[in-house]
Write a protein that holds these residues in place. Structure first.
Motif, PDB file in Angstrom:
ATOM      1  N   LEU A 166      30.388  38.467  37.965  1.00  0.00           N
ATOM      2  CA  LEU A 166      31.511  38.935  38.781  1.00  0.00           C
ATOM      3  C   LEU A 166      31.127  40.134  39.636  1.00  0.00           C
ATOM      4  O   LEU A 166      31.802  40.413  40.633  1.00  0.00           O
ATOM      5  CB  LEU A 166      32.701  39.284  37.878  1.00  0.00           C
ATOM      6  N   ASP A 167      30.077  40.850  39.269  1.00  0.00           N
ATOM      7  CA  ASP A 167      29.581  41.924  40.144  1.00  0.00           C
ATOM      8  C   ASP A 167      29.086  41.357  41.473  1.00  0.00           C
ATOM      9  O   ASP A 167      29.088  42.060  42.493  1.00  0.00           O
ATOM     10  CB  ASP A 167      28.439  42.681  39.458  1.00  0.00           C
ATOM     11  N   GLN A 168      28.680  40.089  41.454  1.00  0.00           N
ATOM     12  CA  GLN A 168      28.105  39.480  42.649  1.00  0.00           C
ATOM     13  C   GLN A 168      29.156  38.816  43.534  1.00  0.00           C
ATOM     14  O   GLN A 168      29.051  38.851  44.761  1.00  0.00           O
ATOM     15  CB  GLN A 168      27.044  38.437  42.246  1.00  0.00           C
ATOM     16  N   GLN A 169      30.158  38.186  42.937  1.00  0.00           N
ATOM     17  CA  GLN A 169      31.153  37.467  43.729  1.00  0.00           C
ATOM     18  C   GLN A 169      32.376  37.132  42.883  1.00  0.00           C
ATOM     19  O   GLN A 169      32.342  37.238  41.656  1.00  0.00           O
ATOM     20  CB  GLN A 169      30.558  36.172  44.299  1.00  0.00           C
ATOM     21  N   ASP A 170      33.462  36.749  43.555  1.00  0.00           N
ATOM     22  CA  ASP A 170      34.663  36.263  42.881  1.00  0.00           C
ATOM     23  C   ASP A 170      34.495  34.789  42.527  1.00  0.00           C
ATOM     24  O   ASP A 170      33.734  34.055  43.184  1.00  0.00           O
ATOM     25  CB  ASP A 170      35.890  36.411  43.792  1.00  0.00           C
ATOM     26  N   TYR A 171      35.246  34.356  41.516  1.00  0.00           N
ATOM     27  CA  TYR A 171      35.264  32.951  41.135  1.00  0.00           C
ATOM     28  C   TYR A 171      36.715  32.509  40.949  1.00  0.00           C
ATOM     29  O   TYR A 171      37.566  33.282  40.503  1.00  0.00           O
ATOM     30  CB  TYR A 171      34.502  32.715  39.824  1.00  0.00           C
ATOM     31  N   LEU A 172      36.969  31.255  41.295  1.00  0.00           N
ATOM     32  CA  LEU A 172      38.249  30.614  41.000  1.00  0.00           C
ATOM     33  C   LEU A 172      38.018  29.506  39.984  1.00  0.00           C
ATOM     34  O   LEU A 172      37.099  28.694  40.133  1.00  0.00           O
ATOM     35  CB  LEU A 172      38.871  30.008  42.259  1.00  0.00           C
ATOM     36  N   VAL A 173      38.859  29.464  38.961  1.00  0.00           N
ATOM     37  CA  VAL A 173      38.846  28.376  37.990  1.00  0.00           C
ATOM     38  C   VAL A 173      40.120  27.567  38.201  1.00  0.00           C
ATOM     39  O   VAL A 173      41.213  28.131  38.334  1.00  0.00           O
ATOM     40  CB  VAL A 173      38.792  28.926  36.549  1.00  0.00           C
ATOM     41  N   HIS A 174      39.966  26.238  38.242  1.00  0.00           N
ATOM     42  CA  HIS A 174      41.103  25.349  38.505  1.00  0.00           C
ATOM     43  C   HIS A 174      41.325  24.427  37.301  1.00  0.00           C
ATOM     44  O   HIS A 174      40.956  23.261  37.327  1.00  0.00           O
ATOM     45  CB  HIS A 174      40.849  24.506  39.759  1.00  0.00           C
ATOM     46  N   PRO A 175      41.916  24.941  36.203  1.00  0.00           N
ATOM     47  CA  PRO A 175      42.214  24.030  35.090  1.00  0.00           C
ATOM     48  C   PRO A 175      43.368  23.109  35.462  1.00  0.00           C
ATOM     49  O   PRO A 175      44.200  23.486  36.292  1.00  0.00           O
ATOM     50  CB  PRO A 175      42.623  25.001  33.960  1.00  0.00           C
ATOM     51  N   PRO A 176      43.453  21.909  34.885  1.00  0.00           N
ATOM     52  CA  PRO A 176      42.557  21.317  33.891  1.00  0.00           C
ATOM     53  C   PRO A 176      41.385  20.557  34.495  1.00  0.00           C
ATOM     54  O   PRO A 176      40.603  19.968  33.749  1.00  0.00           O
ATOM     55  CB  PRO A 176      43.491  20.360  33.150  1.00  0.00           C
ATOM     56  N   TYR A 177      41.293  20.572  35.830  1.00  0.00           N
ATOM     57  CA  TYR A 177      40.168  19.876  36.464  1.00  0.00           C
ATOM     58  C   TYR A 177      38.847  20.516  36.049  1.00  0.00           C
ATOM     59  O   TYR A 177      37.850  19.830  35.831  1.00  0.00           O
ATOM     60  CB  TYR A 177      40.293  19.924  37.990  1.00  0.00           C
ATOM     61  N   GLN A 178      38.849  21.842  35.963  1.00  0.00           N
ATOM     62  CA  GLN A 178      37.656  22.575  35.556  1.00  0.00           C
ATOM     63  C   GLN A 178      37.859  23.161  34.159  1.00  0.00           C
ATOM     64  O   GLN A 178      38.988  23.399  33.720  1.00  0.00           O
ATOM     65  CB  GLN A 178      37.351  23.695  36.557  1.00  0.00           C
ATOM     66  N   SER A 179      36.753  23.417  33.507  1.00  0.00           N
ATOM     67  CA  SER A 179      36.788  23.930  32.143  1.00  0.00           C
ATOM     68  C   SER A 179      37.437  25.309  32.087  1.00  0.00           C
ATOM     69  O   SER A 179      37.222  26.154  32.965  1.00  0.00           O
ATOM     70  CB  SER A 179      35.361  24.008  31.595  1.00  0.00           C
ATOM     71  N   TYR A 180      38.209  25.518  31.030  1.00  0.00           N
ATOM     72  CA  TYR A 180      38.836  26.817  30.789  1.00  0.00           C
ATOM     73  C   TYR A 180      37.877  27.794  30.100  1.00  0.00           C
ATOM     74  O   TYR A 180      38.211  28.953  29.865  1.00  0.00           O
ATOM     75  CB  TYR A 180      40.084  26.617  29.933  1.00  0.00           C
ATOM     76  N   ASN A 181      36.669  27.328  29.790  1.00  0.00           N
ATOM     77  CA  ASN A 181      35.721  28.160  29.049  1.00  0.00           C
ATOM     78  C   ASN A 181      35.402  29.492  29.727  1.00  0.00           C
ATOM     79  O   ASN A 181      35.236  30.497  29.028  1.00  0.00           O
ATOM     80  CB  ASN A 181      34.431  27.384  28.793  1.00  0.00           C
ATOM     81  N   PRO A 182      35.297  29.568  31.074  1.00  0.00           N
ATOM     82  CA  PRO A 182      35.041  30.888  31.671  1.00  0.00           C
ATOM     83  C   PRO A 182      36.118  31.920  31.353  1.00  0.00           C
ATOM     84  O   PRO A 182      35.818  33.108  31.180  1.00  0.00           O
ATOM     85  CB  PRO A 182      34.978  30.588  33.174  1.00  0.00           C
ATOM     86  N   VAL A 183      37.383  31.471  31.248  1.00  0.00           N
ATOM     87  CA  VAL A 183      38.463  32.400  30.898  1.00  0.00           C
ATOM     88  C   VAL A 183      38.301  32.869  29.454  1.00  0.00           C
ATOM     89  O   VAL A 183      38.417  34.069  29.150  1.00  0.00           O
ATOM     90  CB  VAL A 183      39.839  31.740  31.106  1.00  0.00           C
ATOM     91  N   LEU A 184      38.009  31.916  28.550  1.00  0.00           N
ATOM     92  CA  LEU A 184      37.776  32.298  27.157  1.00  0.00           C
ATOM     93  C   LEU A 184      36.564  33.213  27.054  1.00  0.00           C
ATOM     94  O   LEU A 184      36.576  34.197  26.291  1.00  0.00           O
ATOM     95  CB  LEU A 184      37.567  31.047  26.301  1.00  0.00           C
ATOM     96  N   ARG A 185      35.544  32.904  27.835  1.00  0.00           N
ATOM     97  CA  ARG A 185      34.331  33.728  27.795  1.00  0.00           C
ATOM     98  C   ARG A 185      34.615  35.145  28.283  1.00  0.00           C
ATOM     99  O   ARG A 185      34.049  36.110  27.760  1.00  0.00           O
ATOM    100  CB  ARG A 185      33.249  33.060  28.645  1.00  0.00           C
ATOM    101  N   PHE A 186      35.459  35.300  29.283  1.00  0.00           N
ATOM    102  CA  PHE A 186      35.826  36.616  29.803  1.00  0.00           C
ATOM    103  C   PHE A 186      36.348  37.497  28.665  1.00  0.00           C
ATOM    104  O   PHE A 186      35.925  38.649  28.491  1.00  0.00           O
ATOM    105  CB  PHE A 186      36.882  36.448  30.897  1.00  0.00           C
TER     106      PHE A 186
END
Length: 679
Positions: free
Chosen positions: A328-348
């Protein structure tokens, strides 16, 4: 404004039209069988909520109702009852004439009122005596106990004979909250036989009412007014107020008494007298109630009767050993559940809990998953010595008990809890992590359109922005400082949010200004367009501003899943407005706001619908998408939704919804979005 008298759809009729659309999917032969049954369950659950929340206003049983129940028009009740009865009849027809035979064709027999096969009686008797009997609490006439029903509970009302000088009636609960609603019995004939818990009890009423001869048995249930507000001024802790409110909900007004239409008049009269049920609350139904349980109908055959598997897509850049915060220091990310995995949110949350550089974590929780990994990560973070501050909204309707349970666990782990603001709900979905790297203090934010809830992330379409943007994370810091005060927004007017739009502070003024800019551009001969995606659109100030924009010639595309009181296509009012609704595999849930801005579009995502409750009685957060790549993602997702001609319906000026013209290439937006994100 130019003095035009604008027109609107009634919000309750609009909501019922959404539930009718859900019922249409249950009737759609192109939908896999068990998904059609799931749509029946969703319809049933939605209708229960409508009665529990909205009908109190229509019945005028609550003389102190707040503006939450506005637009309960006099004389609307007969039309609502007519629509509900028509839908319930269609529900029964679909189930019995289409879905039960289709189950049979696939080797699944769901008993629906017919006699038991002799070979099943021993198995069912064993299950009743070893499992079901534990939870039964019959009310026999001779006990003289008053009749009591908890909200949404199921009972069997029984007519009996056999004892002189005794009331020939009784009640027994159906313990569907303690036991599975269905029992599966593999058959020697190669079929699987499914049996309602209700019918298991029906078969053994002699054991429940010994010495009596049962002459009739009919299912009943009560919906009570669940629109009970917490008195914020109560003395004592918020958790005590929540416990009081849950008790009050169980004792609320009877809004609907649903009974088997085959019930004889004398038994119905006994029940209505015993429960003091008003005639307006009487609704005849079928043999079984609470058919939201169909969502858990066992499927012993396999996945072929469901939608084809669609695994959530990974976000490759957020996988691997690198810290998510370094990414996240490098760039923003968008997660689009349920199409994309929710794992990045859990990982945060998981990395924040264990990273030695993380000093503090702040988060708002509205609806917490019952087995939440996120809540457990926050507990671990507190035990690892982090400063963890959690704003738990204990007033989240129907999730109060679960949220209260989690709040106690969080508090016991050392998490600093902040409870509800008086007279406001905090509906924002935000989190902030503070991380110290050497002399540098860094902030990281999560801003979402839906709850931090990994369970609903499997079937709600939402968007989660992960960012280290200095301005947005500074605004988040301000927001959490305000929330911890638990004070009214008027006391904090000195707060200036520069990037985030926060209701009670700057959200409505900013949205109105963005619409005004499109109006000014159109009047100056420049292109002007607004595209908005919401769950519900009902607040008149925002609708009137959209009408004004339409009068100026601004092109407006609206995607509104459920309630929409705006009427499109009305000459002189809304000729340039188009409204569409999508009902498909996933529940459309994300809120998106795009303003053309003469070719330099401004895009916002957020938690706020445009309803009175969201804009006036909640803390909501909408947030900008600054990264052009991520803005492009959102535009592609919106274009797919607007092009949908398979699952979309369109609202007409006549206030009727019709299927979108499907000529040409067929486009199913949810599938198109998955394919786009996969590529």
């Amino acid at each position: 404004m130019n003095g035009t008298i604008f027109t609107y759809v009634n919000r309750d009729l609009s909501w019922l039209s959404f539930n009718q659309r859900v019922l249409q999917e249950a009737a759609n032969p192109a939908v896999p069988l068990y998904e059609r049954i799931r749509f029946l369950a969703i319809f049933s659950a939605n209708l229960d909520e409508f009665f529990r929340v909205r009908m109190s206003a229509l019945l005028e049983l609550d003389p102190l109702r707040t503006s939450e129940n506005d637009e309960a028009e006099p004389g609307l009740l007969p039309e609502v009852q007519m629509i509900v009865n028509r839908c319930q009849n269609e529900f029964g027809r679909l189930l019995q004439e289409q879905l039960l035979p289709a189950l049979q064709q696939n080797g699944i027999h769901l008993y629906y009122g017919e006699p038991l096969l002799p070979e099943h009686k021993v198995t069912i008797s064993e299950y009743f005596h070893s499992r079901v009997l534990t939870f039964l609490q019959p009310l026999r006439p001779e006990t003289g106990k008053p009749l009591t029903f908890s909200d949404n509970a199921l009972f069997l009302a029984v007519s009996m004979a056999g004892l002189p000088n005794q009331q020939p009636y009784g009640l027994v609960n159906i313990p569907h909250e303690n036991l599975p609603r269905f029992l599966t019995i593999p058959g020697a004939d190669g079929q699987y036989h499914l049996l309602f818990l209700d019918d298991i009890i029906r078969q053994h009423l002699g054991a429940v009412f010994p010495g009596r001869t049962v002459t009739g048995c009919y299912s009943v249930k009560v919906n009570r007014n669940a629109d009970v507000s917490i008195a914020d001024e109560f003395a004592g802790e918020m958790d005590e107020n929540i416990a009081w409110m849950l008790d009050q909900r169980q004792a609320g007004h009877t809004i609907r008494f649903l009974y088997d239409a085959a019930m004889p008049d004398d038994l119905l009269e006994w029940l209505t007298a015993g429960f003091s049920i008003p005639p307006t609350a009487l609704f005849a139904g079928g043999r079984y109630h609470n058919l939201s349980s169909l969502a858990g109908l066992p499927n012993p055959v396999g996945a072929t009767l469901h939608y084809p598997p669609q695994s959530p897509l990974p976000i490759t850049a957020l996988q691997g050993e690198s810290s998510i915060f370094d990414c996240l220091d490098q760039q923003d990310y968008l997660v689009h559940p349920p199409y994309q995995s929710y794992n990045p949110v859990l990982r945060f949350f998981n990395e924040a809990a264990i990273d030695p550089d993380v000093q503090a974590i702040f988060v708002t929780l509205y609806r917490i998953a019952s087995d939440s990994f996120i809540a457990n990560a926050l507990i671990s973070a507190a035990r690892n010595g982090k400063q963890v501050t959690v704003f738990v909204e204990l007033k989240a309707r129907f999730d109060e008990e679960n949220n209260l349970r989690w709040s106690k666990r969080l508090k016991a782990a050392g998490v600093r809890l902040v409870y509800s603001i008086p007279a406001l709900k905090v509906h924002a979905k935000t989190a902030l992590v503070k991380r110290q790297r050497g002399w540098q203090n860094q902030r990281y934010g999560l801003l979402a359109t839906g709850n931090f809830n990994e369970s609903t992330a499997r079937f709600y379409t939402d968007h989660v922005l992960m960012t280290s943007h200095v301005g947005m994370t500074q605004d988040l810091d301000l927001l959490f400082a305000y929330l911890q005060s638990r004070d009214q927004p008027a006391s904090y007017r000195f707060i200036r949010f520069e990037h985030l739009l926060v209701s009670q502070f700057n959200l409505m003024p900013r949205f109105l200004a963005l619409i005004d800019r499109e109006i000014a551009n159109r009047r100056a001969g420049l292109p002007a367009q607004i595209t908005i995606k919401l769950n519900n659109l009902q607040e008149k100030t925002m609708i009137d501003k959209l009408y004004e924009a339409s009068q100026a010639g601004v092109s407006i595309n609206l995607l509104v899943r459920a309630i929409c009181t705006l009427i499109p296509g009305v000459p002189g009012q809304s000729e340039t407005i188009r409204v569409r609704r999508i009902v498909d595999r996933y529940l459309e849930h994300g809120r998106i706001f795009v303003f053309h801005n003469n070719g330099q579009p401004e895009t916002y995502l957020g938690s706020a619908d445009w309803m009175n409750r969201n804009l006036y009685r909640r803390i909501e957060v909408c947030f900008p998408v600054y990264d052009p790549v991520l803005r492009h993602q959102i535009s592609v997702l919106l274009e797919a939704s607007l092009a949908d001609n398979t699952q979309a319906t369109e609202l007409l000026a006549s206030q009727q919804w019709k299927p979108v013209d499907s000529q040409g290439q067929l486009i199913r937006s949810q599938q198109a979005i998955y394919t786009y994100l996969k590529s």
